[in-house]
Design an enzyme around this catalytic site. Structure first.
Site, PDB file in Angstrom:
ATOM      1  N   GLU A  38       0.831  -1.216   0.000  1.00 19.40           N
ATOM      2  CA  GLU A  38       0.000   0.000   0.000  1.00 19.40           C
ATOM      3  C   GLU A  38       0.863   1.264   0.000  1.00 19.40           C
ATOM      4  O   GLU A  38       0.715   2.154   0.841  1.00 19.40           O
ATOM      5  CB  GLU A  38      -0.976  -0.021   1.181  1.00 19.40           C
ATOM      6  CG  GLU A  38      -1.974  -1.165   1.088  1.00 19.40           C
ATOM      7  CD  GLU A  38      -3.072  -1.122   2.144  1.00 19.40           C
ATOM      8  OE1 GLU A  38      -3.000  -0.282   3.071  1.00 19.40           O
ATOM      9  OE2 GLU A  38      -4.018  -1.929   2.038  1.00 19.40           O
ATOM     10  N   GLU A  67      -5.237  -8.705  -0.621  1.00 16.84           N
ATOM     11  CA  GLU A  67      -6.094  -8.360   0.513  1.00 16.84           C
ATOM     12  C   GLU A  67      -7.511  -8.196  -0.014  1.00 16.84           C
ATOM     13  O   GLU A  67      -7.775  -7.339  -0.862  1.00 16.84           O
ATOM     14  CB  GLU A  67      -5.630  -7.077   1.212  1.00 16.84           C
ATOM     15  CG  GLU A  67      -4.324  -7.228   1.980  1.00 16.84           C
ATOM     16  CD  GLU A  67      -3.983  -6.013   2.842  1.00 16.84           C
ATOM     17  OE1 GLU A  67      -4.927  -5.321   3.308  1.00 16.84           O
ATOM     18  OE2 GLU A  67      -2.778  -5.749   3.041  1.00 16.84           O
TER      19      GLU A  67
END
Length: 498
Positions: A172, A296
């Protein structure tokens, strides 16, 4: 409702890694969930909970991602090797400010993977780490010969290299991993990818760039343009969040019909996300078939009352099982682009397979979906068509099809058909036909449903078997077809034996 399976058309083989999992140093996922330590009164093997490992082995887990997630952005792997008495004790500033004694590190993770029989996917620290640090980690895990890191590994009790294949270059990076711009991260990724070595020609590593979140297609395109020649895949993160506000995502077990259908609507958006991100990757890097790693995904709901809000402990109801089933169907039908997926997370966090309470444990409805669907792993995806009706809460805009279907054929000619009835109140009769497939000697079915409790049904430590698969006995077989009746809010699997 008519369902048709076309055995003559397929987009490819369903990569078993689509059924992957994710374990982060977050809440009670690692400590108390997967790992209790060698001195625990809870039965364990080399510190890994025996009951949890045995349950997870039944899923044929192909790959496990670790150590994060956001935790990876501040994790320095050498803190977690060597004698445990000399490992650094830190504060987990990412998740709740709790004590992290680093008793679960690289050796423990690889031991867990050994017990599970799965491959390791290690996410490197680009946020606060260095190129040298990650290169040393790869060398520590994979170098078979003589080198400083290989010698250190042997000094710590592991002679042979583990040959870890999957390496994530950051996590991220657009957000908590550094709030970077796509161009800046891409330059870093190119640098990291250039120095992550293959130490054995027969064990090449697979490099995964930190991709986008949700609908950020521009990030995907730019990172693919700038890094595609040096990496093998880009990641994508997408959580199904019913609530309109981050602080009020919605309860796992107490929700309205409208919230139920909003959840299903958002889960089904995964199809468009995969297709659009893949299109941008192909456009940006046309000369390389970059893979999409959805490392995810799952439901993200409000934590259970009375629990640490930073531990992300949520119950897991039949609604979550439907979300899992829909996503797994979508991944399988896009196996020409999706090469791995890792549900968040394995134990006690978000949409978990297993929940624990001290020595007690239970398997969630989501666990049962993964168990029912595991026959898709490594099988040939088959084209399917389903006659459907749009359904939803009265007056609400979020409408969804009442059925969601996928199918595959294994190397023995056996076919697995997975069907989700999304209606929260109506059973659906299905008539399944096929063409281009072998003759079958038997057709059996299983169904997972909430019975009277519907989408809100879940398992508790006092009643851990409330939601479990049951045989489907209402199957009538015809010529190249069969019929059955699917209960409301259910997941069904049909096994056609060749």
């Amino acid at each position: 409702m008519l369902i048709f399976i076309n055995g003559n058309r397929s987009v490819g083989t369903i990569n078993k890694n689509i059924y992957g999992h994710f374990a982060e140093h977050l809440g009670r996922c690692i400590y108390g969930g997967l790992y209790v330590g060698e001195d625990s009164e809870i039965p364990n093997q080399n510190g890994m909970r025996t009951d949890v490992v045995n349950a997870l082995k039944e899923l044929d887990i192909p790959v496990l991602r670790w150590p994060g997630g956001c935790f990876a952005d501040t994790y320095h792997w050498q803190d977690g090797i060597g004698p445990k008495s000399s490992r650094k004790t830190l504060i987990n500033t990412t998740w709740g400010g709790v004590r992290e004694d680093n008793s679960f590190g690289t050796h423990e993770f690889m031991e867990l993977c050994r017990q599970l029989g799965c491959e390791a996917y290690i996410n490197g620290n680009v946020g606060t780490g260095t190129v040298q640090e990650m290169c040393d980690w790869v060398e520590y895990c994979n170098m078979p010969g003589v080198s400083p890191m290989a010698d250190l590994r042997r000094q710590n009790g592991q002679d042979a290299p583990w040959n870890v294949k999957y390496w994530g270059i950051g996590n991220e990076m657009w957000g908590g991993g550094g709030n970077m711009r796509a161009d800046y991260y891409s330059d870093l990724c190119r640098q990291y990818a250039s120095f992550l070595r293959d130490y054995d020609p027969s064990h090449k590593i697979y490099k995964i760039a930190s991709g986008a979140c949700d609908f950020n297609y521009d990030w995907t395109q730019r990172v693919a343009e700038l890094t595609g020649a040096l990496v093998d895949a880009l990641s994508l993160h997408y959580y199904t969040i019913p609530g309109s506000e981050w602080e009020h995502k919605g309860s796992a077990t107490k929700f309205s019909r409208e919230e139920y259908y909003i959840t299903m609507y958002k889960a089904l958006q995964m199809k468009g996300l995969i297709e659009n991100h893949t299109a941008r990757m192909r456009q940006a890097c046309p000369n390389k078939n970059l893979g999409l790693v959805i490392d995810e995904w799952g439901t993200w709901l409000d934590v259970e009352e009375g629990t640490n809000p930073h531990f992300l402990y949520q119950q897991n109801a039949m609604r979550d099982a439907l979300v899992a089933a829909v996503n797994l169907n979508i991944f399988g039908d896009h196996c020409d682009s999706v090469v791995m997926a890792n549900i968040a997370q394995t134990v006690n966090v978000l949409q978990a397979m297993i929940l624990t309470d001290g020595p007690r444990m239970l398997c969630t409805p989501t666990y049962h979906v993964f168990h029912m669907f595991k026959g898709h792993q490594g099988a040939r995806q088959l084209e399917t068509y389903a006659e459907t009706a749009l359904i939803g809460a009265d007056g609400a805009d979020c409408k969804v099809p009442n059925l969601h279907v996928s199918a595959s054929e294994d190397h023995n000619g056996n076919v697995l058909v997975t069907v989700v009835n999304l209606s929260d109140h109506s059973s659906v009769p299905v008539e399944i036909h096929w063409d281009g497939l072998s003759k079958f000697t038997s057709i059996t079915g299983q169904v997972l449903s909430g019975d009277g409790a519907g989408a809100a049904a879940y398992n508790t430590f006092d009643n851990p078997h409330q939601v479990e698969p049951k045989p489907l006995t209402n199957i009538t077989v015809g010529t190249n077809s069969f019929t059955s009746l699917l209960p409301a809010c259910s997941v069904a699997t049909f096994t056609l034996k060749a």
